[in-house]
Write an enzyme that holds these catalytic residues in place. Structure first.
Site, PDB file in Angstrom:
ATOM      1  N   ARG A  83       0.949  -1.083   0.072  1.00 25.71           N
ATOM      2  CA  ARG A  83       0.018  -0.166  -0.110  1.00 25.71           C
ATOM      3  C   ARG A  83       0.884   1.310  -0.046  1.00 25.71           C
ATOM      4  NH1 ARG A  83      -4.231   0.424   4.556  1.00 25.71           N
ATOM      5  NH2 ARG A  83      -2.410   1.096   5.730  1.00 25.71           N
ATOM      6  N   LYS A 185      -2.588   6.642   1.179  1.00 24.80           N
ATOM      7  CA  LYS A 185      -2.428   7.016   2.787  1.00 24.80           C
ATOM      8  C   LYS A 185      -1.235   8.520   2.502  1.00 24.80           C
ATOM      9  CE  LYS A 185      -2.044   4.600   7.043  1.00 24.80           C
ATOM     10  NZ  LYS A 185      -3.304   5.491   7.530  1.00 24.80           N
ATOM     11  N   GLU A 221     -15.951   5.984   5.226  1.00 23.65           N
ATOM     12  CA  GLU A 221     -15.130   5.797   6.004  1.00 23.65           C
ATOM     13  C   GLU A 221     -15.419   6.350   7.357  1.00 23.65           C
ATOM     14  OE1 GLU A 221     -11.448   4.691   5.436  1.00 23.65           O
ATOM     15  OE2 GLU A 221     -11.056   5.756   3.691  1.00 23.65           O
TER      16      GLU A 221
HETATM   17  N1  PLP Z   1      -9.114   4.326   6.667  1.00 24.72           N
HETATM   18  C1  PLP Z   1      -8.201   5.408   6.771  1.00 24.72           C
HETATM   19  C2  PLP Z   1      -8.435   6.715   6.680  1.00 24.72           C
HETATM   20  C3  PLP Z   1      -7.089   5.173   7.661  1.00 24.72           C
HETATM   21  O1  PLP Z   1      -6.122   6.141   7.899  1.00 24.72           O
HETATM   22  C4  PLP Z   1      -6.654   3.855   8.263  1.00 24.72           C
HETATM   23  C5  PLP Z   1      -5.574   3.396   8.877  1.00 24.72           C
HETATM   24  O2  PLP Z   1      -4.844   3.063   8.557  1.00 24.72           O
HETATM   25  C6  PLP Z   1      -7.726   2.727   7.935  1.00 24.72           C
HETATM   26  C7  PLP Z   1      -8.716   2.993   7.187  1.00 24.72           C
HETATM   27  C8  PLP Z   1      -7.278   1.474   8.252  1.00 24.72           C
HETATM   28  O3  PLP Z   1      -6.446   0.802   7.418  1.00 24.72           O
HETATM   29  P1  PLP Z   1      -5.740  -0.389   7.908  1.00 24.72           P
HETATM   30  O4  PLP Z   1      -6.822  -1.496   8.597  1.00 24.72           O
HETATM   31  O5  PLP Z   1      -4.909  -0.983   6.913  1.00 24.72           O
HETATM   32  O6  PLP Z   1      -4.821   0.227   9.238  1.00 24.72           O
HETATM   33  C1  COI Z   2      -3.756   3.367  11.432  1.00 25.23           C
HETATM   34  O1  COI Z   2      -4.791   3.029  11.790  1.00 25.23           O
HETATM   35  O2  COI Z   2      -2.722   2.746  11.131  1.00 25.23           O
HETATM   36  C2  COI Z   2      -3.764   5.010  11.096  1.00 25.23           C
HETATM   37  O3  COI Z   2      -3.013   5.413  10.359  1.00 25.23           O
HETATM   38  C3  COI Z   2      -4.693   5.621  11.655  1.00 25.23           C
HETATM   39  C4  COI Z   2      -4.527   6.850  12.182  1.00 25.23           C
HETATM   40  C5  COI Z   2      -4.017   6.827  13.394  1.00 25.23           C
HETATM   41  C6  COI Z   2      -3.930   7.775  11.205  1.00 25.23           C
END
Ligand code: PLP
Ligand code: COI
Length: 341
Positions: A83, A185, A221
């Protein structure tokens, strides 16, 4: 090996603590250097760095877990590497080889071993890999140099209360645009979310829920986490959209729901008008893990799911399985766990 530390593991929040070592690697003239661990937590960069002016940067989040056998493990770091490279491509930064990304995470975890919370506290070591465009530059164009860094922080729950449900409100703002950077991200998405978050918190909610930016009719989200709902006939439903960040936790839960809990799983549109279809709902992400959604405030009406105070049984089963896999108590699917030796 890092020194011993004095931390109240059972009362950790999701907030910054300076740990001992971080990994830094620099990209110049078309290649990454070998990278190394350093103790200084400050970066010295040009005032004209693209990361400072034009938001040319991206980041990741993953965790290291201590098992009851005292093994240390990472959860799906290859997915974070992939990612990150998708984010890099979107904002014209050099990709970081997957092995280098995972090696950097492993080095940081090992060097900060004393900061990995004990098994049973529920706390974890959060890793924050990031990349920034640096060097002297003025026009809107990619930076001449880049820095890739990974630091770590021991953390507790992102939403206060952990598995206690919290309420969210639907935002009037967007965090991303239909063909913008929502699936990457990159920091700009988060700068754009600060005001919406602050307004939601002022109104007494844990955070806000974003609707799709094109029509404002479908859930996208939940703050910095993805959304899932459990239908009355036990289907796991999660929204599909090109402006959602593809959550590694969400895709892991889809697999867990299907293969471990024998549920039907669908990634489809989730109209905000159809909240009645769900008996339970939750937010999921690395930081959020699974946070049960008590209720959603929409048009001044609080739609309550299972309960405002108690987690629903399906959400609880999903959580227990995910948590069990991450902490080594439940057998993980092939390739999900990388042991730090
Ligand atoms: N959506 C957003 C906007 C985020 O910042 C995050 C955090 O990473 C997620 C979703 C969840 O993604 P992940 O499960 O890969 O941490
Ligand atoms: C995560 O879940 O890793 C995120 O990046 C969420 C937040 C702390 C920005």
């Amino acid at each position: 090996m890092s020194k011993s530390v004095n931390i109240d593991w059972n009362n950790l929040a999701f907030s910054y603590i300076k740990t001992e070592f971080r990994y830094v690697s620099r990209w110049k003239d078309g290649k990454w250097d070998d990278g190394s661990l350093i103790e200084d937590n400050k970066l010295s960069i040009s005032e004209a760095s693209t990361a400072l002016h034009y938001g040319q940067q991206c980041f990741e989040g993953l965790k290291a877990y201590r098992t009851k056998e005292e093994k240390i493990q990472l959860f799906r770091p290859d997915q974070n590497a992939k990612r990150m490279n998708d984010s890099c491509k979107r904002v014209l930064m050099p990709e970081i080889p997957e092995e280098k990304f995972i090696d950097a995470c492993i080095q940081v975890v090992k060097a900060n071993e004393a900061y990995i919370p004990p098994h049973g506290t529920g706390a974890t070591l959060y890793l924050r890999p990031f990349m920034i465009g640096v060097g002297d530059n003025l026009g809107v164009k990619p930076a001449p140099e880049f820095i890739f860094c990974v630091f770590c922080v021991p953390v507790g729950p992102y939403f206060k209360g952990g598995m206690t449900p919290v309420n969210f409100t639907i935002a009037d703002y967007d965090r991303a645009s239909p063909w913008g950077t929502g699936a990457s991200k990159v920091g700009g998405n988060y700068a754009g979310s600060l005001l919406a978050h602050e307004e939601a918190v002022k109104k007494g909610f844990a955070d806000c829920i974003y609707l799709d930016p094109a029509t404002h009719t479908k859930i996208e989200e939940v703050g910095a986490a993805n959304f899932f709902g459990i239908t009355k006939n036990d289907k796991f439903i999660t929204p599909k959209s090109p402006s959602i960040l593809p959550s590694i936790t969400k895709y892991s839960l889809m697999h867990i729901a299907k293969e471990y809990l024998e549920m039907e799983v669908e990634e489809i549109d989730v109209p905000v008008e159809n909240l009645d279809e769900f008996k339970e709902a939750g937010a999921c992400g690395t930081a959020a893990v699974i946070t049960p959604i008590g209720g959603i405030d929409y048009k001044d009406n609080l739609h309550v799911f299972y309960s405002e105070t108690e987690v629903g049984p399906v959400t609880k089963k999903l959580y227990n399985t995910l948590y069990g896999i991450q902490f080594g108590d439940v057998k993980a699917p092939e390739g999900w766990i990388v042991e730090v030796k």
